[in-house]
Design a protein around this motif. Structure first.
Motif, short mmCIF file in Angstrom:
data_model
loop_
_atom_site.label_atom_id
_atom_site.label_comp_id
_atom_site.label_asym_id
_atom_site.label_seq_id
_atom_site.Cartn_x
_atom_site.Cartn_y
_atom_site.Cartn_z
N VAL A 120 -48.07 1.89 90.39
CA VAL A 120 -47.52 1.38 89.13
C VAL A 120 -48.64 1.30 88.10
CG1 VAL A 120 -45.64 0.02 90.14
CG2 VAL A 120 -47.89 -1.02 89.84
N GLN A 121 -48.25 1.01 86.86
CA GLN A 121 -49.23 0.78 85.79
C GLN A 121 -50.15 -0.38 86.16
OE1 GLN A 121 -48.34 -1.37 81.88
NE2 GLN A 121 -48.17 0.78 81.25
N VAL A 122 -51.45 -0.20 85.89
CA VAL A 122 -52.44 -1.25 86.15
C VAL A 122 -53.05 -1.68 84.81
CG1 VAL A 122 -54.69 -1.76 87.19
CG2 VAL A 122 -52.97 -0.52 88.50
N VAL A 123 -53.07 -2.97 84.58
CA VAL A 123 -53.62 -3.56 83.36
C VAL A 123 -54.90 -4.32 83.72
CG1 VAL A 123 -53.18 -5.15 81.45
CG2 VAL A 123 -51.31 -3.76 82.37
N VAL A 124 -56.00 -4.00 83.05
CA VAL A 124 -57.27 -4.70 83.29
C VAL A 124 -57.58 -5.53 82.04
CG1 VAL A 124 -59.70 -4.49 83.92
CG2 VAL A 124 -58.05 -2.79 84.75
N PRO A 125 -57.26 -6.83 82.06
CA PRO A 125 -57.48 -7.65 80.86
C PRO A 125 -58.97 -7.82 80.57
CG PRO A 125 -56.00 -8.73 82.43
CD PRO A 125 -56.66 -7.59 83.15
N GLN A 126 -59.28 -7.98 79.30
CA GLN A 126 -60.65 -8.31 78.93
C GLN A 126 -61.02 -9.66 79.52
OE1 GLN A 126 -61.15 -8.11 74.68
NE2 GLN A 126 -60.85 -5.88 74.61
N PRO A 127 -62.28 -9.84 79.95
CA PRO A 127 -62.67 -11.13 80.53
C PRO A 127 -62.46 -12.27 79.53
CG PRO A 127 -64.34 -9.45 80.97
CD PRO A 127 -63.37 -8.84 80.01
N ALA A 128 -61.84 -13.33 80.00
CA ALA A 128 -61.60 -14.53 79.19
C ALA A 128 -61.23 -15.66 80.13
CB ALA A 128 -60.47 -14.29 78.18
N ASP A 129 -61.28 -16.89 79.63
CA ASP A 129 -60.86 -18.01 80.47
C ASP A 129 -59.37 -18.23 80.29
OD1 ASP A 129 -60.48 -20.47 81.80
OD2 ASP A 129 -62.56 -21.00 81.46
N TYR A 130 -58.60 -17.42 81.03
CA TYR A 130 -57.15 -17.45 80.86
C TYR A 130 -56.55 -18.76 81.34
CZ TYR A 130 -57.59 -12.57 79.66
OH TYR A 130 -57.93 -11.40 79.04
#
Length: 484
Positions: free
Chosen positions: A408-418
């Motif tokens: 499936v599609q893979v999303v790599v979020p930018q580093p952040a304090d989610y």
């Protein structure tokens, strides 16, 4: 609406973000480490004075960071157990994180209720060394005086919310935090007080479980405090994941969680049935071997770091020239093979090259996580998109292989304090509900995380062939490992 803050008290530090309540834009940030002495082993201490969390909170909020803030949400490390006496004082330091001391207590509890299936049916999870219910059992057996004086049980975010509100008589928690205790059932929304008594030896006061948009209270200065939640749930809320989304976390161990409409009862104990911060559910499957597999390969090959291992792996091709690694280096939880070891299959003269071994380590790690993903899919969890978290998600070898192996599609979020962002979003929700501008069933629509999007594309068929190669070796080596 105004300005809100999200506070994330992780195992090592406090991070605070101040956000616009309408747009989610981060306006200011604060940070401070916890003033903790390292454990004798040099790692994190297993016993912590919770006052350390308040000290770092005060430092992180210094310099007028919270000026103009109308509401605060609290996220904190999960599995922390704070036992209070009848006067509200701690009877011993907080027990935090995974704790080897409690492994025997976990096994005792599993047996006492009649096995893993009985626990899954009762509360949606099987007790592990980290869970509060297990720590209660350890305390009752090892520190009976402290156990006898225990009158109230809180987790880390419960305790921080209670402190911010001035230690009122009413104590609260949320569904997310409660679902990880081992004595609250996410399917029924009820505590299992009999399990607390079985673990601790007597009944205690448990915090009221608030709904996702409820407020825990208001400070004397008029600052609204939302329900708070555990770090996992706050991070999911901060990322903005919803139905059809899964999160794969690459730490030393790995985890796969997905948003689902109902709590899942899994008699094998592989699924931990958590609740999320929106009113839905967050089933989680854990693997013991993720980045530790890559670190082991790095040491064996004598390369400098994970980036060098990734560069080496990229010189190989999908399928690693026939090498297949079952990465069960610490035993494994998914599948449940606690006493096994890793396996390297497909050795031929032409495959015995460093780049093929490096690629096999990456593919083995990701295929192990794909197995965990399939446990959720096999129970009807819809997964159309995967968020890939952790520093290793940035490695080219991971990004090259993950979409085709997961399918499936893979999303790599930018580093952040989610987690801090999720706590702020919860505060905005509670504030909007209190002002009558938001629906208690619909959280504020903040934009999703900035991210890199990777598609399986033309590599899908190749990736699925690699996956089948892995499954064939797993079934040959551990036949029926996933049969429950």
């Amino acid at each position: 609406m105004g300005i809100v803050a999200g506070l994330d008290s992780s195992p090592d530090f406090t991070r605070i973000v101040v956000c616009d309540s309408d747009t989610g834009a981060v306006l200011r940030q604060g940070y401070a480490p916890h003033p903790l002495e390292p454990a004798e082993s040099g790692g994190r201490p297993a016993d912590v004075d919770p006052q350390a969390w308040l000290l770092s909170l005060g430092e992180a909020a210094g310099g007028g960071l919270l000026e103009g803030v109308q509401a605060i949400g609290v996220s904190s490390q999960q599995n922390g157990l704070i036992a209070l006496d009848a006067q509200g004082n701690t009877v011993r330091p907080a027990m935090v994180g995974g704790d080897r001391r409690t492994q025997v207590a976990a096994a005792d509890l599993v047996d006492a209720l009649g096995g893993r299936g009985a626990w899954a049916e009762a509360v949606g999870c099987v007790p592990g060394a980290a869970q509060p219910v297990t720590k209660l059992r350890w305390m009752s057996r090892t520190e009976p005086d402290a156990a006898m004086r225990t009158a109230v049980l809180l987790q880390a975010h419960d305790w921080l919310v209670w402190q911010l509100l001035g230690r009122p008589v009413r104590r609260t928690t949320d569904r997310g935090g409660a679902s990880g205790t081992g004595y609250w059932n996410a399917a029924t929304g009820q505590y299992r007080t009999d399990l607390v008594e079985m673990a601790l030896g007597h009944q205690v006061m448990l915090p009221e479980v608030l709904g996702p948009s409820d407020a825990a209270g208001t400070t004397p200065e008029g600052l609204l405090i939302s329900a708070g939640t555990g770090e996992t749930m706050a991070a999911a809320f901060g990322l903005g994941i919803g139905l059809g989304d899964a999160v794969v976390s690459l730490g030393a161990s790995g985890s796969v969680m997905a948003v689902h409409t109902q709590a899942l009862v899994d008699s094998s104990g592989m699924i931990t049935s958590l609740a999320d911060a929106t009113g839905m559910h967050l089933p989680v499957v854990t693997t013991l071997n993720a980045v530790r597999t890559l670190r082991g390969a790095t040491e064996l090959l004598g390369v400098a770091d994970l980036e060098a291992l990734s560069d080496l792996a990229m010189k190989s091709t999908p399928g690693s020239h026939g090498l297949v690694m079952l990465p069960y280096l610490e035993g494994e939880r998914t599948p449940n093979l606690p006493h096994t070891a890793g396996t390297l299959a497909g050795l031929r003269r032409e495959s015995m090259r460093p780049e093929h071994f490096a690629r096999a380590a990456f593919e083995g790690m990701l295929c192990g996580l794909a197995d965990a993903l399939d446990v959720l899919r096999g129970r009807g969890v819809d997964v159309r998109r995967i968020f890939l978290l952790g520093a290793a998600a940035e490695l080219p070898a991971v990004q090259a292989a993950a979409p085709a192996l997961f399918g499936v599609q893979v999303v790599v979020p930018q580093p952040a304090d989610y987690a801090a962002v999720g706590a702020a979003r919860q505060a905005a929700w509670a504030l909007g509900v209190s002002q009558g501008t938001l629906d208690p069933r619909t959280p504020p629509m903040w934009p999703g995380a900035a991210a890199q999007v990777l598609e399986p594309g033309d590599e899908l068929a190749v990736g699925q062939a690699v996956r089948q190669q892995y499954v064939a070796v797993r079934e040959q080596t551990h036949p029926g490992a996933f049969r429950t």
